[in-house]
Design a protein around this motif. Structure first.
Motif, PDB file in Angstrom:
ATOM      1  N   ASN A  83     -10.275  15.319  33.640  1.00 43.18           N
ATOM      2  CA  ASN A  83      -9.100  14.883  34.403  1.00 43.18           C
ATOM      3  C   ASN A  83      -9.486  14.059  35.630  1.00 43.18           C
ATOM      4  O   ASN A  83      -8.653  13.775  36.476  1.00 43.18           O
ATOM      5  N   ASN A  84     -10.751  13.658  35.714  1.00 42.22           N
ATOM      6  CA  ASN A  84     -11.246  12.897  36.849  1.00 42.22           C
ATOM      7  C   ASN A  84     -11.390  11.430  36.479  1.00 42.22           C
ATOM      8  O   ASN A  84     -11.734  11.098  35.347  1.00 42.22           O
ATOM      9  N   LEU A  85     -11.170  10.548  37.450  1.00 47.25           N
ATOM     10  CA  LEU A  85     -11.232   9.111  37.166  1.00 47.25           C
ATOM     11  C   LEU A  85     -12.622   8.638  36.762  1.00 47.25           C
ATOM     12  O   LEU A  85     -12.760   7.593  36.134  1.00 47.25           O
ATOM     13  N   PHE A  86     -13.668   9.393  37.073  1.00 47.19           N
ATOM     14  CA  PHE A  86     -15.030   9.018  36.672  1.00 47.19           C
ATOM     15  C   PHE A  86     -15.387   9.518  35.271  1.00 47.19           C
ATOM     16  O   PHE A  86     -16.440   9.177  34.743  1.00 47.19           O
ATOM     17  N   TYR A  87     -14.533  10.318  34.669  1.00 44.86           N
ATOM     18  CA  TYR A  87     -14.848  10.955  33.391  1.00 44.86           C
ATOM     19  C   TYR A  87     -15.162   9.934  32.290  1.00 44.86           C
ATOM     20  O   TYR A  87     -16.197  10.025  31.635  1.00 44.86           O
ATOM     21  N   LYS A  88     -14.279   8.962  32.078  1.00 41.08           N
ATOM     22  CA  LYS A  88     -14.498   7.995  30.991  1.00 41.08           C
ATOM     23  C   LYS A  88     -15.766   7.184  31.222  1.00 41.08           C
ATOM     24  O   LYS A  88     -16.519   6.923  30.283  1.00 41.08           O
ATOM     25  N   ARG A  89     -15.985   6.788  32.455  1.00 41.96           N
ATOM     26  CA  ARG A  89     -17.209   6.051  32.771  1.00 41.96           C
ATOM     27  C   ARG A  89     -18.436   6.912  32.477  1.00 41.96           C
ATOM     28  O   ARG A  89     -19.425   6.427  31.928  1.00 41.96           O
ATOM     29  N   ALA A  90     -18.364   8.183  32.870  1.00 36.27           N
ATOM     30  CA  ALA A  90     -19.489   9.093  32.651  1.00 36.27           C
ATOM     31  C   ALA A  90     -19.751   9.285  31.159  1.00 36.27           C
ATOM     32  O   ALA A  90     -20.910   9.286  30.722  1.00 36.27           O
ATOM     33  N   GLN A  91     -18.693   9.431  30.377  1.00 33.73           N
ATOM     34  CA  GLN A  91     -18.856   9.600  28.931  1.00 33.73           C
ATOM     35  C   GLN A  91     -19.463   8.352  28.295  1.00 33.73           C
ATOM     36  O   GLN A  91     -20.295   8.452  27.379  1.00 33.73           O
ATOM     37  N   THR A  92     -19.088   7.187  28.786  1.00 34.66           N
ATOM     38  CA  THR A  92     -19.675   5.941  28.298  1.00 34.66           C
ATOM     39  C   THR A  92     -21.162   5.898  28.620  1.00 34.66           C
ATOM     40  O   THR A  92     -21.982   5.508  27.776  1.00 34.66           O
ATOM     41  N   LYS A  93     -21.520   6.315  29.825  1.00 36.83           N
ATOM     42  CA  LYS A  93     -22.933   6.333  30.227  1.00 36.83           C
ATOM     43  C   LYS A  93     -23.737   7.319  29.373  1.00 36.83           C
ATOM     44  O   LYS A  93     -24.859   7.014  28.965  1.00 36.83           O
ATOM     45  N   ILE A  94     -23.161   8.486  29.081  1.00 36.43           N
ATOM     46  CA  ILE A  94     -23.845   9.457  28.216  1.00 36.43           C
ATOM     47  C   ILE A  94     -24.105   8.838  26.846  1.00 36.43           C
ATOM     48  O   ILE A  94     -25.209   8.942  26.305  1.00 36.43           O
ATOM     49  N   ALA A  95     -23.096   8.187  26.292  1.00 32.90           N
ATOM     50  CA  ALA A  95     -23.250   7.545  24.975  1.00 32.90           C
ATOM     51  C   ALA A  95     -24.328   6.473  25.016  1.00 32.90           C
ATOM     52  O   ALA A  95     -25.145   6.360  24.087  1.00 32.90           O
ATOM     53  N   GLU A  96     -24.372   5.685  26.082  1.00 38.08           N
ATOM     54  CA  GLU A  96     -25.392   4.633  26.213  1.00 38.08           C
ATOM     55  C   GLU A  96     -26.796   5.242  26.253  1.00 38.08           C
ATOM     56  O   GLU A  96     -27.712   4.741  25.598  1.00 38.08           O
ATOM     57  N   ILE A  97     -26.955   6.310  27.015  1.00 35.78           N
ATOM     58  CA  ILE A  97     -28.265   6.964  27.115  1.00 35.78           C
ATOM     59  C   ILE A  97     -28.693   7.496  25.752  1.00 35.78           C
ATOM     60  O   ILE A  97     -29.826   7.286  25.316  1.00 35.78           O
ATOM     61  N   LYS A  98     -27.785   8.164  25.070  1.00 34.83           N
ATOM     62  CA  LYS A  98     -28.112   8.738  23.759  1.00 34.83           C
ATOM     63  C   LYS A  98     -28.420   7.652  22.741  1.00 34.83           C
ATOM     64  O   LYS A  98     -29.341   7.795  21.933  1.00 34.83           O
ATOM     65  N   ASN A  99     -27.687   6.542  22.775  1.00 36.35           N
ATOM     66  CA  ASN A  99     -27.963   5.436  21.855  1.00 36.35           C
ATOM     67  C   ASN A  99     -29.328   4.828  22.114  1.00 36.35           C
ATOM     68  O   ASN A  99     -30.062   4.508  21.176  1.00 36.35           O
ATOM     69  N   LYS A 100     -29.678   4.665  23.387  1.00 32.93           N
ATOM     70  CA  LYS A 100     -30.991   4.117  23.723  1.00 32.93           C
ATOM     71  C   LYS A 100     -32.106   5.054  23.273  1.00 32.93           C
ATOM     72  O   LYS A 100     -33.138   4.603  22.777  1.00 32.93           O
ATOM     73  N   GLU A 101     -31.889   6.367  23.431  1.00 34.44           N
ATOM     74  CA  GLU A 101     -32.888   7.341  22.983  1.00 34.44           C
ATOM     75  C   GLU A 101     -33.055   7.273  21.470  1.00 34.44           C
ATOM     76  O   GLU A 101     -34.173   7.308  20.966  1.00 34.44           O
ATOM     77  N   GLU A 102     -31.943   7.178  20.747  1.00 36.80           N
ATOM     78  CA  GLU A 102     -32.008   7.079  19.287  1.00 36.80           C
ATOM     79  C   GLU A 102     -32.727   5.811  18.856  1.00 36.80           C
ATOM     80  O   GLU A 102     -33.560   5.845  17.950  1.00 36.80           O
ATOM     81  N   ASP A 103     -32.431   4.696  19.513  1.00 36.65           N
ATOM     82  CA  ASP A 103     -33.096   3.440  19.175  1.00 36.65           C
ATOM     83  C   ASP A 103     -34.595   3.527  19.439  1.00 36.65           C
ATOM     84  O   ASP A 103     -35.399   3.037  18.645  1.00 36.65           O
ATOM     85  N   LEU A 104     -34.972   4.162  20.530  1.00 36.11           N
ATOM     86  CA  LEU A 104     -36.377   4.322  20.871  1.00 36.11           C
ATOM     87  C   LEU A 104     -37.089   5.176  19.828  1.00 36.11           C
ATOM     88  O   LEU A 104     -38.186   4.854  19.372  1.00 36.11           O
ATOM     89  N   LEU A 105     -36.451   6.276  19.426  1.00 37.84           N
ATOM     90  CA  LEU A 105     -37.050   7.142  18.414  1.00 37.84           C
ATOM     91  C   LEU A 105     -37.185   6.401  17.082  1.00 37.84           C
ATOM     92  O   LEU A 105     -38.207   6.556  16.394  1.00 37.84           O
ATOM     93  N   LYS A 106     -36.196   5.627  16.716  1.00 40.59           N
ATOM     94  CA  LYS A 106     -36.285   4.844  15.477  1.00 40.59           C
ATOM     95  C   LYS A 106     -37.444   3.873  15.550  1.00 40.59           C
ATOM     96  O   LYS A 106     -38.176   3.689  14.573  1.00 40.59           O
ATOM     97  N   GLU A 107     -37.609   3.244  16.708  1.00 37.54           N
ATOM     98  CA  GLU A 107     -38.690   2.270  16.884  1.00 37.54           C
ATOM     99  C   GLU A 107     -40.059   2.959  16.803  1.00 37.54           C
ATOM    100  O   GLU A 107     -40.981   2.451  16.179  1.00 37.54           O
ATOM    101  N   ILE A 108     -40.154   4.130  17.397  1.00 39.91           N
ATOM    102  CA  ILE A 108     -41.414   4.859  17.403  1.00 39.91           C
ATOM    103  C   ILE A 108     -41.798   5.326  15.997  1.00 39.91           C
ATOM    104  O   ILE A 108     -42.943   5.223  15.579  1.00 39.91           O
ATOM    105  N   PHE A 109     -40.813   5.823  15.264  1.00 44.00           N
ATOM    106  CA  PHE A 109     -41.099   6.425  13.964  1.00 44.00           C
ATOM    107  C   PHE A 109     -40.884   5.505  12.768  1.00 44.00           C
ATOM    108  O   PHE A 109     -40.964   5.937  11.641  1.00 44.00           O
ATOM    109  N   SER A 110     -40.665   4.238  13.031  1.00 47.49           N
ATOM    110  CA  SER A 110     -40.505   3.326  11.884  1.00 47.49           C
ATOM    111  C   SER A 110     -41.729   2.494  11.647  1.00 47.49           C
ATOM    112  O   SER A 110     -42.697   2.516  12.275  1.00 47.49           O
TER     113      SER A 110
END
Length: 110
Positions: A83-110
């Protein structure tokens, strides 16, 4: 600084901002983090300042290359309620971090 020394969390937050951006003081993310933590710990619970500080801390940690810092960023962002105005921004940032981690892991293990 006087207001921060008297316990004003908004002043603590602004000092953190100054050190984070180097505005009027030397750029120092360690000192910025310290002031942001003080602001978070001093701010009234469930206040604008508490959530704004969590968002700024999250941003600071997210910019680090350390996986531990990325976890800290996600932790900060996750403490912001939906219910906070920063919530959507924070959720977007979490998704960005997780996507970058997944991309890094794919790069490492491919």
């Amino acid at each position: 600084k006087k207001a921060a020394d008297l316990g004003n969390s908004n002043a603590m937050f602004e000092i953190g901002n100054a050190y984070y951006s180097g505005a009027g003081v030397g750029l120092n993310t360690i000192t910025a983090e310290s002031w942001y933590q003080k602001a978070k710990n001093t701010a009234a619970k469930k206040s604008y300042t508490e959530y704004w500080t969590l968002y700024k801390l999250g941003n600071m940690y997210a910019k680090s290359n350390s996986l531990d810092a990325k976890d800290k960023a996600i932790e900060c962002y996750s403490l912001i309620p939906n219910n906070n105005l920063f919530y959507k921004r924070a959720q977007t940032k979490i998704a960005e971090i997780k996507n970058k981690e997944e991309d890094l892991l794919k790069e490492i293990f491919s």
